[in-house]
Scaffold this motif. Sequence first.
Motif, PDB file in Angstrom:
ATOM      1  N   LYS A  48      35.083  70.132  60.225  1.00 50.65           N
ATOM      2  CA  LYS A  48      34.998  70.800  61.595  1.00 50.65           C
ATOM      3  C   LYS A  48      34.805  72.229  61.319  1.00 50.65           C
ATOM      4  CE  LYS A  48      37.441  67.522  64.390  1.00 50.65           C
ATOM      5  NZ  LYS A  48      38.611  67.147  65.146  1.00 50.65           N
ATOM      6  N   ALA A  49      35.345  72.917  60.280  1.00 50.64           N
ATOM      7  CA  ALA A  49      35.185  74.272  59.979  1.00 50.64           C
ATOM      8  C   ALA A  49      33.676  74.738  60.030  1.00 50.64           C
ATOM      9  CB  ALA A  49      35.910  74.631  58.763  1.00 50.64           C
ATOM     10  N   PHE A  50      32.821  73.617  59.586  1.00 52.23           N
ATOM     11  CA  PHE A  50      31.389  74.221  59.442  1.00 52.23           C
ATOM     12  C   PHE A  50      30.590  74.075  60.898  1.00 52.23           C
ATOM     13  CE2 PHE A  50      32.319  72.310  55.362  1.00 52.23           C
ATOM     14  CZ  PHE A  50      31.939  73.098  54.432  1.00 52.23           C
ATOM     15  N   THR A  51      31.203  73.674  61.800  1.00 48.16           N
ATOM     16  CA  THR A  51      30.726  73.343  63.206  1.00 48.16           C
ATOM     17  C   THR A  51      31.303  74.688  64.237  1.00 48.16           C
ATOM     18  OG1 THR A  51      32.241  71.867  64.057  1.00 48.16           O
ATOM     19  CG2 THR A  51      30.265  71.188  62.946  1.00 48.16           C
ATOM     20  N   ARG A  52      32.268  75.397  63.616  1.00 43.81           N
ATOM     21  CA  ARG A  52      33.088  76.272  64.693  1.00 43.81           C
ATOM     22  C   ARG A  52      32.704  77.624  63.966  1.00 43.81           C
ATOM     23  NH1 ARG A  52      38.830  73.056  64.875  1.00 43.81           N
ATOM     24  NH2 ARG A  52      37.993  71.355  66.236  1.00 43.81           N
ATOM     25  N   ASP A  53      32.322  78.675  64.981  1.00 46.61           N
ATOM     26  CA  ASP A  53      32.132  79.897  64.843  1.00 46.61           C
ATOM     27  C   ASP A  53      33.145  80.763  64.356  1.00 46.61           C
ATOM     28  OD1 ASP A  53      29.296  79.462  65.724  1.00 46.61           O
ATOM     29  OD2 ASP A  53      29.825  80.137  67.729  1.00 46.61           O
ATOM     30  N   ASN A  54      34.492  80.546  64.798  1.00 43.65           N
ATOM     31  CA  ASN A  54      35.634  81.138  64.198  1.00 43.65           C
ATOM     32  C   ASN A  54      36.411  80.500  63.097  1.00 43.65           C
ATOM     33  OD1 ASN A  54      36.582  78.809  65.527  1.00 43.65           O
ATOM     34  ND2 ASN A  54      38.450  80.098  66.596  1.00 43.65           N
ATOM     35  N   GLU A  61      38.052  81.125  43.285  1.00 46.90           N
ATOM     36  CA  GLU A  61      37.059  80.802  41.897  1.00 46.90           C
ATOM     37  C   GLU A  61      37.745  81.790  40.964  1.00 46.90           C
ATOM     38  OE1 GLU A  61      32.347  81.157  40.573  1.00 46.90           O
ATOM     39  OE2 GLU A  61      32.624  80.592  42.665  1.00 46.90           O
ATOM     40  N   ASP A  62      38.091  81.130  39.748  1.00 44.32           N
ATOM     41  CA  ASP A  62      38.164  82.057  38.746  1.00 44.32           C
ATOM     42  C   ASP A  62      37.538  81.746  37.465  1.00 44.32           C
ATOM     43  OD1 ASP A  62      40.059  83.749  37.046  1.00 44.32           O
ATOM     44  OD2 ASP A  62      41.273  82.181  36.457  1.00 44.32           O
ATOM     45  N   GLU A  63      36.649  82.728  36.986  1.00 46.78           N
ATOM     46  CA  GLU A  63      35.645  82.534  35.923  1.00 46.78           C
ATOM     47  C   GLU A  63      34.813  81.516  36.046  1.00 46.78           C
ATOM     48  OE1 GLU A  63      37.694  82.887  32.107  1.00 46.78           O
ATOM     49  OE2 GLU A  63      38.783  84.637  32.795  1.00 46.78           O
ATOM     50  N   GLY A  64      34.431  81.357  37.334  1.00 48.82           N
ATOM     51  CA  GLY A  64      33.255  80.286  37.414  1.00 48.82           C
ATOM     52  C   GLY A  64      33.801  78.812  37.757  1.00 48.82           C
ATOM     53  N   ILE A  65      35.183  78.664  37.773  1.00 45.49           N
ATOM     54  CA  ILE A  65      35.894  77.555  38.145  1.00 45.49           C
ATOM     55  C   ILE A  65      36.653  77.469  39.246  1.00 45.49           C
ATOM     56  CG2 ILE A  65      37.785  75.877  37.315  1.00 45.49           C
ATOM     57  CD1 ILE A  65      37.223  77.011  34.367  1.00 45.49           C
ATOM     58  N   ILE A  66      36.334  76.532  40.128  1.00 44.96           N
ATOM     59  CA  ILE A  66      37.135  76.279  41.711  1.00 44.96           C
ATOM     60  C   ILE A  66      38.478  75.896  41.308  1.00 44.96           C
ATOM     61  CG2 ILE A  66      36.895  75.318  43.770  1.00 44.96           C
ATOM     62  CD1 ILE A  66      35.025  77.597  43.280  1.00 44.96           C
ATOM     63  N   LYS A  67      39.530  76.604  41.771  1.00 45.06           N
ATOM     64  CA  LYS A  67      40.847  76.335  41.579  1.00 45.06           C
ATOM     65  C   LYS A  67      41.628  76.222  42.737  1.00 45.06           C
ATOM     66  CE  LYS A  67      41.170  78.516  36.918  1.00 45.06           C
ATOM     67  NZ  LYS A  67      42.069  79.260  36.259  1.00 45.06           N
ATOM     68  N   GLY A  68      41.148  76.403  44.031  1.00 40.78           N
ATOM     69  CA  GLY A  68      41.775  76.196  45.045  1.00 40.78           C
ATOM     70  C   GLY A  68      40.851  76.633  46.526  1.00 40.78           C
ATOM     71  N   GLY A  69      41.460  76.613  47.804  1.00 37.98           N
ATOM     72  CA  GLY A  69      40.736  76.699  48.925  1.00 37.98           C
ATOM     73  C   GLY A  69      41.419  76.772  49.951  1.00 37.98           C
ATOM     74  N   SER A  70      40.964  77.146  51.201  1.00 40.06           N
ATOM     75  CA  SER A  70      41.753  77.190  52.406  1.00 40.06           C
ATOM     76  C   SER A  70      40.596  77.135  53.711  1.00 40.06           C
ATOM     77  CB  SER A  70      42.739  78.260  52.438  1.00 40.06           C
ATOM     78  OG  SER A  70      43.230  78.345  53.672  1.00 40.06           O
ATOM     79  N   ILE A  71      41.102  76.861  54.756  1.00 36.10           N
ATOM     80  CA  ILE A  71      40.262  76.769  55.947  1.00 36.10           C
ATOM     81  C   ILE A  71      40.799  77.995  56.791  1.00 36.10           C
ATOM     82  CG2 ILE A  71      39.841  75.781  58.150  1.00 36.10           C
ATOM     83  CD1 ILE A  71      39.942  72.974  57.096  1.00 36.10           C
ATOM     84  N   ILE A  72      40.199  78.882  56.964  1.00 38.24           N
ATOM     85  CA  ILE A  72      40.390  80.041  57.531  1.00 38.24           C
ATOM     86  C   ILE A  72      39.871  80.206  59.185  1.00 38.24           C
ATOM     87  CG2 ILE A  72      40.473  82.578  57.708  1.00 38.24           C
ATOM     88  CD1 ILE A  72      41.716  81.629  55.250  1.00 38.24           C
ATOM     89  N   THR A  73      40.987  80.321  59.919  1.00 42.34           N
ATOM     90  CA  THR A  73      40.776  80.300  61.602  1.00 42.34           C
ATOM     91  C   THR A  73      41.019  81.727  62.058  1.00 42.34           C
ATOM     92  OG1 THR A  73      41.493  78.226  61.750  1.00 42.34           O
ATOM     93  CG2 THR A  73      41.214  79.410  63.792  1.00 42.34           C
ATOM     94  N   GLY A  74      39.837  82.207  62.343  1.00 44.97           N
ATOM     95  CA  GLY A  74      39.820  83.856  63.123  1.00 44.97           C
ATOM     96  C   GLY A  74      39.911  83.788  64.334  1.00 44.97           C
TER      97      GLY A  74
END
Length: 74
Positions: A48-54, A61-74
């Motif tokens: 759903k984050a890809f369909t919402r403007d906010n 990413e650390d040295e080209g390796i994905i190590k985590g992530g988060s959905i950010i709501t604005g």
Amino acid sequence: MLRVCHEKEFCQYADLAYELAIDKTRSAYPSYSDGIKTKAMFLTRSKKAFTRDNEEILLFEDEGIIKGGSIITG
């Protein structure tokens, strides 16, 4: 480094993101480690984050390796 996750690459990192989401030592609210929420619910909510403007998904990413992530709501 934090960077935006694009919709086209989301499926590449979805399993890693879910593994992090169910690990109580590396996740936050909402908790997907409660035995109630499912992986399908996590994926549906994340997409759903890809369909919402906010909202956007950020990847850590650390040295080209994905190590985590988060959905950010604005």
